[in-house]
Every structure is written in structure tokens, then in C-alpha cells.
Write an enzyme that holds these catalytic residues in place. Structure first.
Site, PDB file in Angstrom:
ATOM      1  N   SER A 203       0.870  -1.160   0.021  1.00 13.18           N
ATOM      2  CA  SER A 203       0.012   0.020   0.128  1.00 13.18           C
ATOM      3  C   SER A 203       0.895   1.474  -0.090  1.00 13.18           C
ATOM      4  O   SER A 203       1.675   1.422  -0.933  1.00 13.18           O
ATOM      5  CB  SER A 203      -0.932  -0.210   1.296  1.00 13.18           C
ATOM      6  N   ASP A 301      -8.120  -5.391  -6.659  1.00 11.44           N
ATOM      7  CA  ASP A 301      -7.904  -3.970  -6.070  1.00 11.44           C
ATOM      8  C   ASP A 301      -8.181  -2.833  -7.124  1.00 11.44           C
ATOM      9  O   ASP A 301      -7.720  -3.066  -8.121  1.00 11.44           O
ATOM     10  CB  ASP A 301      -6.181  -3.975  -5.819  1.00 11.44           C
TER      11      ASP A 301
HETATM   12  C1  LIG Z   1      -9.147   2.171   4.120  1.00 13.93           C
HETATM   13  C2  LIG Z   1      -8.538   1.338   3.693  1.00 13.93           C
HETATM   14  C3  LIG Z   1      -6.929   1.263   3.898  1.00 13.93           C
HETATM   15  C4  LIG Z   1      -7.134  -0.245   3.670  1.00 13.93           C
HETATM   16  C5  LIG Z   1      -7.915  -0.396   2.688  1.00 13.93           C
HETATM   17  C6  LIG Z   1      -9.331   0.112   3.165  1.00 13.93           C
HETATM   18  C7  LIG Z   1      -9.872  -0.804   4.124  1.00 13.93           C
HETATM   19  C8  LIG Z   1      -8.704  -1.659   5.089  1.00 13.93           C
HETATM   20  C9  LIG Z   1      -7.124  -0.989   4.972  1.00 13.93           C
HETATM   21  C10 LIG Z   1      -6.136  -2.093   5.249  1.00 13.93           C
HETATM   22  C11 LIG Z   1      -5.982  -2.546   6.780  1.00 13.93           C
HETATM   23  C12 LIG Z   1      -4.754  -3.552   6.508  1.00 13.93           C
HETATM   24  C13 LIG Z   1      -3.619  -2.949   5.617  1.00 13.93           C
HETATM   25  O1  LIG Z   1      -3.100  -2.021   6.288  1.00 13.93           O
HETATM   26  C14 LIG Z   1      -4.225  -2.683   4.348  1.00 13.93           C
HETATM   27  C15 LIG Z   1      -2.924  -2.323   3.389  1.00 13.93           C
HETATM   28  C16 LIG Z   1      -5.070  -3.526   3.716  1.00 13.93           C
HETATM   29  O2  LIG Z   1      -5.155  -4.618   3.055  1.00 13.93           O
HETATM   30  O3  LIG Z   1      -6.244  -3.270   4.258  1.00 13.93           O
HETATM   31  C17 LIG Z   1      -4.946  -1.402   4.628  1.00 13.93           C
HETATM   32  C18 LIG Z   1      -5.597  -0.742   3.456  1.00 13.93           C
HETATM   33  C19 LIG Z   1      -4.631   0.240   2.733  1.00 13.93           C
HETATM   34  O4  LIG Z   1      -4.167   1.104   3.537  1.00 13.93           O
HETATM   35  O5  LIG Z   1      -4.424   0.525   1.751  1.00 13.93           O
END
Ligand SMILES: C=C1C[C@]23C[C@H]1CC[C@H]2[C@@]12CC[C@H](O)[C@@](C)(C(=O)O1)[C@H]2[C@@H]3C(=O)O
Length: 358
Positions: A203, A301
Site C-alpha cells: 500500500s 484491487d
Molecule cells: C481504508 C482502507 C485502507 C486499507 C484498505 C481500506 C480498508 C482496509 C485497510 C487495510 C488494513 C490492513 C492493511 O494495512 C491494508 C494495506 C489492507 O490490506 O487493508 C490497509 C488498506 C490500505 O491502507 O491500503
């Protein structure tokens, strides 16, 4: 009705394994409470919600970890994971604790090792705003990387987060961590006694890895490889996958917009080069000694097209890229060892480290 939230929620539930769905949905609910419409963030509640684990310097499945301040002047710290020392001392008494402290000191003050090993500088995800190295999911992931790196060291960087700290704070901290890593004798290895550094992140962490790699290439610092997992990039013009997958699998474009506004300079839009590195204000990398990249993409994604386009541009500019796109994977699939996608990607990462640690 196709495209409605109801259909989308159901589609997400049937395609995503239950444990994964629960994990990411919980994050999503919590994160939605933490973001305020005016762009501020409830850091107190975030600290409360974020499930963290302490380092463990004893041998846990062959890996031990400890926290270390690398720049006391700004308080930049890292969590270090390394192969556990041979003697497994699981005592909880004072003598055991003292022995563990001594082993950490020995390690930090040790000299280069003749056998080459990778140093993985890891930047956790969380859209620039959430998580720290001790966040449980990231502690687990870094342990996994340490194990699969066969004798490597993982350094998870506690970079400053938005919205309190905007661009370029996270990159500056990544850069400081890289300079620290390359200057430490205990991280050097091989016949030429140099740090064999890989940059890695998911991310926002993937985004940071890219920008630190560009800076390293400009400065002539050799990086063995870049590992980008679901790297967070954006741009003003929406891609096909962003339109198709918005609101379907956990993350929405609206969420992302909030995070970009929190991180980028106040007057910037999503074509700022931090967000859209090869966009209209970006910079192409032809001729730069840019490292080889492993680009891991989840087909579900919304930004998957962007990550694939990122890889294409690197290739067009003459750089070596391996793309591992898992069509049915959603964000965060690499956090739980419950799918083939997880195991395939971990093996790809192990192979990439092995092949490039020369
Ligand atoms: C608001 C957000 C931020 C998400 C996506 C969505 C809901 C869940 C979050 C996480 C939470 C867990 C991981 O850090 C992550 C990398 C993941 O896979 O999901 C996060 C993701 C992101 O930051 O890109």
C-alpha cells in the site's frame, strides 16, 4: 441492481475467504471512524484501536526482533528482525533478559559477515495514516519475510504518518533509514562487505519504496531490488479497474481521496508526482540505475490497472520488472496464510531475494 452497494457487498463476501473478509472489514469499519470529513484524524482512537505487539528478542520460529532508535534527534525508530541466535533462552528471569540484551548489543556492534544476506527495508501500509511496525499484522508479515529470506535481516521503518506529517516526511524517513542501513557494519555482508538492501512495502509502503529507490538511484546507492505489494498510486484520470471495482472490495475511491488529501501538499491534486509518479508531472526513469522490481498486484484491487501500468512504464524505460498478478486476490491477501495466492506470493518474494542478493 447491478452496481448497488447491496450487490457489491454480497459479491465481496462470496469471493473473499471468511477470515480475510472479517480481518479487512474490521479495519475498514475502524478506519471509517478515524477519518474526519474536515481532513483531520482521530489519532487517540487510532492508538487505542491499533492492535500492537512487543518485539521479542527470544527465538520465535527462528526469528528474533527488537526495537531500535536510529536517529535520536528526530526519534526515528525501526523494528529489526533477524535470525535467532543459536542458544534459545526462553527464561523470563533477569539473567535471561540480560543475556538477550547482550546478544542484541553484540549484534548491533558486530562486523560484516562473509556470507551475503539480504537486508529488507520494509515500509508498512496503511495509506500513509495508519499502522506502525509493531501493528500485529505487520509484525507477523516482517517475521515471515525474515524467515523466507533465509538468514536475512528485516528492518521495519516507523515513518511519520499523515495527516500530522505530510509529504515528503514519509520519504525523508525512508531515506534516513536507508542511509542508516547502508552505514551499519553489522548489516554488511559478502566478499565486498556491503549492505545488500532490498526496499519493500505494501500500500503506502510500496509507494514509499518506489520514491526511496528513485532517490537512491539518483545518489548512486545500489539497491538489490524493490518489492512492491499492492502499491498505492493514484492519478486524476480514473483507470478502468478503478471504475469497475470502486466500492466492491473494501476500499473505495472516496477513501483513497481522503488519504491523498491527508498526505499530499495542501494544494496538490492526484497528479502530484508522489501519487502519480509517471503521470503528467512525473519523471521517467530511462537511463537511471533503477533496481529490479517485483510488483505484486491483486486483480480485485481497484488500483490494479495503475500498478500494472507502473510496471509497464518501468519496462519501457529499460528496467527489469517481474509482475505477479493474482486475479482473484483482494487487498491485504498477503496478511493471512490461508490462500494459494498468499503462498505463491511468498515463494515469489523468496525467489526474488535469492536471485538478487549478489
Ligand atoms: C481504508 C482502507 C485502507 C486499507 C484498505 C481500506 C480498508 C482496509 C485497510 C487495510 C488494513 C490492513 C492493511 O494495512 C491494508 C494495506 C489492507 O490490506 O487493508 C490497509 C488498506 C490500505 O491502507 O491500503
Amino acid at each position: 441492481m447491478a452496481g448497488s452497494d447491496e450487490v457489491n457487498r454480497n459479491e465481496c463476501r462470496t469471493l473473499v475467504p471468511l477470515h480475510h473478509w472479517v480481518l479487512i472489514s474490521n479495519f475498514k469499519v475502524a478506519y471509517t471512524m478515524l477519518r474526519r470529513a474536515d481532513g483531520t484524524f482521530d489519532r487517540d482512537l487510532d492508538e487505542y484501536h491499533d492492535l500492537r505487539v512487543p518485539p521479542d528478542a527470544r527465538a520465535q520460529e527462528g526469528v528474533s526482533s527488537f526495537d531500535h532508535v536510529i536517529d535520536p534527534s528526530v526519534g526515528l525508530d525501526v523494528r529489526i528482525y533477524r535470525p535467532a541466535p543459536a542458544a534459545n533462552n526462553n527464561n523470563n528471569n533477569n539473567a535471561g533478559a540480560a543475556a538477550v540484551t547482550l546478544r542484541i548489543l553484540d549484534f548491533l556492534t558486530g562486523g560484516p559477515s562473509p556470507d551475503p544476506f539480504p537486508v529488507i527495508l520494509f515500509f508498512h501500509g496503511g495509506s500513509f495514516a495508519h499502522s506502525v511496525p509493531s501493528t500485529s499484522i505487520y509484525d507477523h508479515l516482517c517475521r515471515r519475510f525474515a524467515k523466507l529470506s533465509k538468514g536475512g535481516v528485516v528492518i521495519s521503518v516507523n515513518y511519520r504518518r499523515a495527516p500530522e506529517h505530510r509529504y515528503p516526511c514519509a520519504y525523508d524517513d525512508g531515506w534516513a533509514a536507508l542511509n542508516w542501513a547502508t552505514s551499519q557494519p553489522f548489516l554488511r555482508s559478502g566478499p565486498d562487505a556491503r549492505a545488500r538492501v532490498f526496499l519493500a512495502g505494501d500500500s503506502s509502503g510500496g509507494n514509499i519504496a518506489h520514491h526511496v529507490a528513485v532517490k537512491a538511484a539518483d545518489a548512486g546507492i545500489r539497491i538489490c531490488g524493490n518489492i512492491l505489494i499492492n502499491a498505492m498510486f493514484g492519478g486524476m484520470e480514473l483507470t478502468e479497474s478503478e471504475r469497475r471495482l470502486d466500492r466492491k472490495f473494501f476500499v473505495t475511491l472516496q477513501d483513497r481521496e481522503w488519504y491523498w488529501r491527508a498526505y499530499l501538499p495542501k494544494d496538490a491534486d492526484r497528479d502530484h508526482p508522489a501519487c502519480n509518479p509517471f503521470g503528467p508531472n512525473g519523471r521517467r526513469l530511462r537511463g537511471l540505475p533503477f533496481p529490479k522490481s517485483l510488483v505484486v498486484v491483486s486483480g480485485l484491487d481497484p488500483t490494479c490497472d495503475r500498478q500494472l501500468a507502473y510496471a509497464d512504464v518501468l519496462r519501457e524505460d529499460g528496467h527489469h520488472v517481474k509482475v505477479v498478478c493474482r486475479e482473484k486476490a483482494t487487498i491485504g491477501f498477503y496478511l493471512l496464510p490461508i490462500t494459494d495466492d498468499y503462498h505463491v506470493v511468498m515463494q515469489e518474494i523468496a525467489d526474488f531475494l535469492d536471485a538478487n542478493v549478489y
